[in-house]
Design a protein around this motif. Structure first.
Motif: not given
Lengths: 201, 456
Positions: B117-121, B127-136, B166-170, B172-180
């Motif tokens: 994923i990283m090398l294709v990106a 670059s997109g939203d890099y947390p999305d790459a981690l989610l994938m 962690w990256y979504e929270t810090f 992209y300023d989630w306060i409660i990152h509930w999707p986790f």
């Protein structure tokens, strides 16, 4: 762990491989589609704080539309971090596109206007800018937006050169933008002349 | 490894018991048969894993060295080829009856997927939203873990999805990152289904970290004082402990019961540790601002209430409630009450009286944890209790330092109180014992899955 109740391990791992490969393929295909069909928009690249050192082999690109003042441009202004944001760009003139409005929801399409979508990274309320105190009423709100086109990977050794050009404000980017507002870097221009063009695959 | 140690000890004990005629040779064999050493070649597995990691690094370095000269489709082909090789090896090893090495091969495939994923990106400037790459990546690893099945890949998915959160929270300023929590619930179900203890520990650790991050984010966002954050965290730790206890007590859910044990161990540890943090936070001298802290304090009361409900529901008898539930509930409510009083009354905030009152509560909590550990055969609980008690005594010593007379007086009173408590306990025990012979261990927890040491 490896019970016989499941379908054979070969089949299961084949499914995993197919799914993961499909995910990688989707990344590439959706970008190729975007480059092929997206509207071309020229974006001005602005210098980045010189202390931001060159990392690895990519160059960080900040655009003129990375930091926006909704109060000046017009449209919505009550953004929160993490919100989606649409910026309507005026592409009628030659050269870099100009933002004409920022919105929380996708705006209707108009001729000679392209809407690019980003994600709000931070919102900052500060004093009006010194050079133009009347241009942005107090408190002057600045929204920092991430479009997903902020990194450009270059062949090893060329990064420093492009960084210097960037900090001399000589770089602009032609991005392809699709109907959903997603953007991808299509061309890198130096002094308005095409330097790198992205192949589709 | 622990199983092997236990088996060796059991063999020795059985030998002695057989000689004394307490067990028949058949019984001894049968008893030994229940302790199955799983026979995993652990050292070989670890060495094999390290080998796989080295090969992966070699592959990545080789590819990176020649990366620029390759056409992008070839790069993709190499990446997919690498993944195919990993999964193919897993199939081969599984058929050759090496399930643990197959596990490692699936892990390598899932790790390579992330690198891909990283090398294709990178190749395609996505670059997109890099947390999305981690989610994938995390989702891909979870798939591989379930279909493999592979424990190592499941552990990988917890780590990668944790980074995503962690990256979504810090960034992209989630306060409660509930999707986790959705991702974590899926992983919890898989570890539960596999009955995999280490996986449960990872899940509970991830949950605890997530709760801590949420508490800190809420505090930043709502301007809570340090004391309020510590108070609400302490209440959530107690809620974690109580929920764990409740799950353990439901014997009809044996697998969630194992989760409950892990949950209650971490919850208890956090509860005791946060008690001392709460006192430290009070000493910081928070400017009492009731308006800001009110939400936090109400949340703490609600959490303490939920803990009460869980703890009482986990007990089957009134006596069990008195022994197991009453003290932590009283201590928690008293601590929340003191925090509340301190936030509305500036005079109390930085006073010695408040520190001493909280200290007494912490000591009581420590003693309760020790007693609870002894009653329920939980070595972890007893150890944490002792540590908390010792830590609290030290803390109080430092707080009252400078007024040595006060220190002496405090410890004198404390010592007298403890001895009195011991006397009361002995009398209570004597009075209760005849009605219920053999009552030294819990009766309300038939399935106690805590690793037990000596029952003494």
């Amino acid at each position: 762990m490896s019970g016989g109740r499941w379908p054979g391990i070969a089949l299961r791992l084949f499914v995993v491989l197919v799914l993961q490969t499909a995910a990688l393929g989707w990344m590439i295909y959706s970008r190729a589609e975007l480059l092929r069909n997206g509207t071309e928009v020229t974006l001005t690249v602005v210098p980045v704080d010189p202390r931001d050192l060159f990392r690895g082999d990519f160059v960080r690109l900040n655009y003129a539309i990375t930091n926006l003042r909704p109060g000046v441009i017009g449209g919505d202004s009550d953004f929160l971090p993490n919100d989606p944001i649409w910026i309507v760009l005026d592409t009628s003139l030659a050269g870099a596109a100009r933002p004409t409005g920022v919105f929380k929801h996708q705006p209707p399409t108009l001729p000679e206007r392209t809407a690019i979508r980003g994600r709000v990274q931070s919102v900052y309320d500060g004093p009006p800018p010194i050079d133009d105190p009347d241009g942005c009423p107090n408190p002057c709100r600045t929204v920092r937006v991430n479009y997903g086109i902020e990194q450009y990977f270059v062949p090893e050794g060329e990064g420093r050169n492009i960084e210097n050009l960037r900090n001399d404000s000589r770089i602009s980017v032609v991005a392809a933008v699709d109907s959903d507002g997603r953007a991808a870097i299509k061309k890198l221009l130096i002094d308005g002349v095409e330097r790198y063009e992205e192949p589709l695959f | 490894m622990l199983d092997a140690l236990y088996r060796r000890r059991l063999e020795h004990d059985l030998q002695v018991w057989r000689e004394r005629g307490w067990v028949t040779p058949e019984a001894a064999t049968a008893i030994l048969g229940t302790v199955e050493v799983d026979g995993r070649p652990r050292t070989a597995i670890i060495v094999g894993f390290l080998g796989a990691i080295l090969i992966a690094f070699a592959a990545i370095a080789f590819v990176a060295a020649n990366w620029v000269d390759m056409a992008r489709p070839i790069r993709l082909a190499i990446l997919v080829g690498g993944m195919t090789l990993c999964y193919g090896t897993a199939v081969f090893l599984n058929r050759a009856r090496h399930p643990w090495f197959a596990d490692a091969a699936v892990f390598a495939g899932a790790a390579l997927f992330g690198a891909a994923i990283m090398l294709v990106a990178q190749s395609y400037h996505i670059s997109g939203d890099y947390p999305d790459a981690l989610l994938m990546w995390g989702a891909g690893a979870l798939f591989a873990a379930v279909f493999g099945p592979s424990r190592a890949a499941l552990a990988l998915s917890i780590i990668v999805l944790g980074l995503w959160s962690w990256y979504e929270t810090f960034d992209y300023d989630w306060i409660i990152h509930w999707p986790f929590l959705i991702a974590l619930a899926l992983i919890a179900i898989v570890s539960g289904a596999w009955n995999w203890r280490q996986g449960m520990h990872l899940v509970v650790l991830a949950l605890g970290t997530w709760i801590a991050v949420v508490a800190i984010r809420l505090a930043e966002h709502l301007d809570w004082s340090a004391a309020a954050v510590a108070c609400v965290s302490m209440a959530s730790a107690l809620a974690m402990f109580a929920a764990g206890r409740y799950l353990t007590s439901r014997t009809m859910w044996p697998r969630t019961g194992r989760f409950g044990t892990v949950l209650s161990i971490y919850g208890l540890f956090a509860f005791l540790a946060l008690f001392i943090l709460l006192q430290l936070a009070m000493r910081e001298g928070p400017s009492p601002d009731y308006a800001d802290d009110r939400v936090a304090l109400i949340a703490a009361v609600v959490l303490a209430g939920a803990s009460t409900a869980f703890l009482i529901a986990a007990c089957s008898t009134v006596r069990a409630i008195v022994y197991d539930a009453a003290l932590p509930i009283i201590v928690a409510f008293a601590a929340v009450g003191l925090t509340w009083a301190a936030s509305t009354n500036a005079g109390l905030t930085d006073s010695l009286a408040l520190q001493v009152l909280l200290g007494i509560l912490a000591l009581v909590a420590g003693i309760w944890a020790v007693a609870n550990g002894n009653r329920r055969n939980s070595r972890a609980s007893a150890t944490f209790g002792l540590l908390a008690f010792a830590g609290e005594v030290l803390y109080l010593y430092f707080v009252t330092f400078g007024t040595l007379l006060n220190t002496a007086l405090f410890f004198l009173i404390g010592g007298i109180l403890l001895i009195a408590l011991a006397a009361v306990l002995v009398r209570l025990q004597r009075r209760l014992s005849p009605q219920d012979p053999g009552e030294t261990h819990a009766t309300d927890a038939p399935v106690e899955l805590v690793e037990t040491g000596d029952p003494s």
